[in-house]
Design a protein around this motif. Structure first.
Motif, mmCIF file in Angstrom:
data_model
loop_
_atom_site.group_PDB
_atom_site.id
_atom_site.type_symbol
_atom_site.label_atom_id
_atom_site.label_comp_id
_atom_site.label_asym_id
_atom_site.label_seq_id
_atom_site.Cartn_x
_atom_site.Cartn_y
_atom_site.Cartn_z
ATOM 1 N N ARG A 6 -15.230 6.724 -6.347
ATOM 2 C CA ARG A 6 -14.000 5.926 -6.322
ATOM 3 C C ARG A 6 -13.030 6.529 -7.332
ATOM 4 O O ARG A 6 -13.447 7.187 -8.293
ATOM 5 C CB ARG A 6 -14.297 4.470 -6.685
ATOM 6 N N ARG A 33 -19.886 4.494 1.753
ATOM 7 C CA ARG A 33 -18.434 4.605 1.577
ATOM 8 C C ARG A 33 -17.740 3.285 1.856
ATOM 9 O O ARG A 33 -16.708 2.984 1.259
ATOM 10 C CB ARG A 33 -17.860 5.687 2.493
ATOM 11 N N LEU A 47 -19.844 2.747 -6.562
ATOM 12 C CA LEU A 47 -18.823 3.454 -7.333
ATOM 13 C C LEU A 47 -18.849 4.956 -7.061
ATOM 14 O O LEU A 47 -17.802 5.603 -7.021
ATOM 15 C CB LEU A 47 -19.021 3.194 -8.824
#
Length: 184
Positions: free
Chosen positions: A81, A158, A164
């Motif tokens: 991310r 995803r 994260l």
């Protein structure tokens, strides 16, 4: 003598009833034969959306996730991310985070693997686990389709907001057949 009188009454009753009925319907005429036409046999309803859903699931299980060429080539995977620092990703790639839980998806179908992975992630998040390892295999027996589970796992991760980052594991932990996943 009472018996012959009863018999006369019993014999007279059906004739009287028939006579009364004929008198009641004397001016009535039949309407004629007006029966509704028999309805054409209806075709059984078809579940279009169920059939479409099954076709979509089948197609998804056969094709790698679009836009993820690394999965098709059997190469290392990496995702993070925007808020994850490069240093954290490097530490994850080196295996510096302690793996607190692990799931092995070998031998499962894509649908079973996705379900098991979601359940695994829910439990890990409830227990506030920070790092997990997911073994999906390298897809060596998937033939021309490539690594099917690897693609499905990447797709689920995803889409999961609590993930994260993830990277392919070190060779000692499964290499490109496993992932380290950082949860938040």
């Amino acid at each position: 003598m009472a018996a012959p009188d009863r018999k006369a009454d019993e014999d007279a009753e059906p004739d009287d009833e028939a006579r009364l009925f004929r008198e009641a319907v004397r001016g009535v005429r039949p309407l004629g034969e007006r029966r509704p036409a028999p309805a054409a046999p209806r075709a059984r309803p078809k579940a279009r959306f169920t059939r479409a859903d099954r076709a979509a699931v089948l197609q998804e299980s056969l094709d790698p996730a679009p836009g993820d060429p690394a999965v098709a080539g059997g190469e290392e995977l990496a995702f993070h991310r925007p808020q994850i620092q490069p240093a954290v990703l490097r530490r994850l790639r080196r295996g510096e985070f302690r793996v607190q839980r692990e799931i092995d998806l070998h031998g499962l179908t894509v649908a079973e693997a996705k379900h098991a992975l979601r359940e695994f992630l829910i439990i890990a998040l409830e227990q506030q686990v920070r790092c997990v390892r997911i073994v999906h295999g390298k897809g060596l027996r998937s033939g021309t389709r490539g690594p099917v589970l690897k693609s499905a796992v990447s797709s689920v991760l995803r889409r999961t907001g609590a993930v994260l980052a993830y990277v392919s594991a070190r060779p000692v932990d499964g290499g490109t057949g496993a992932l380290y996943v950082l949860l938040g």
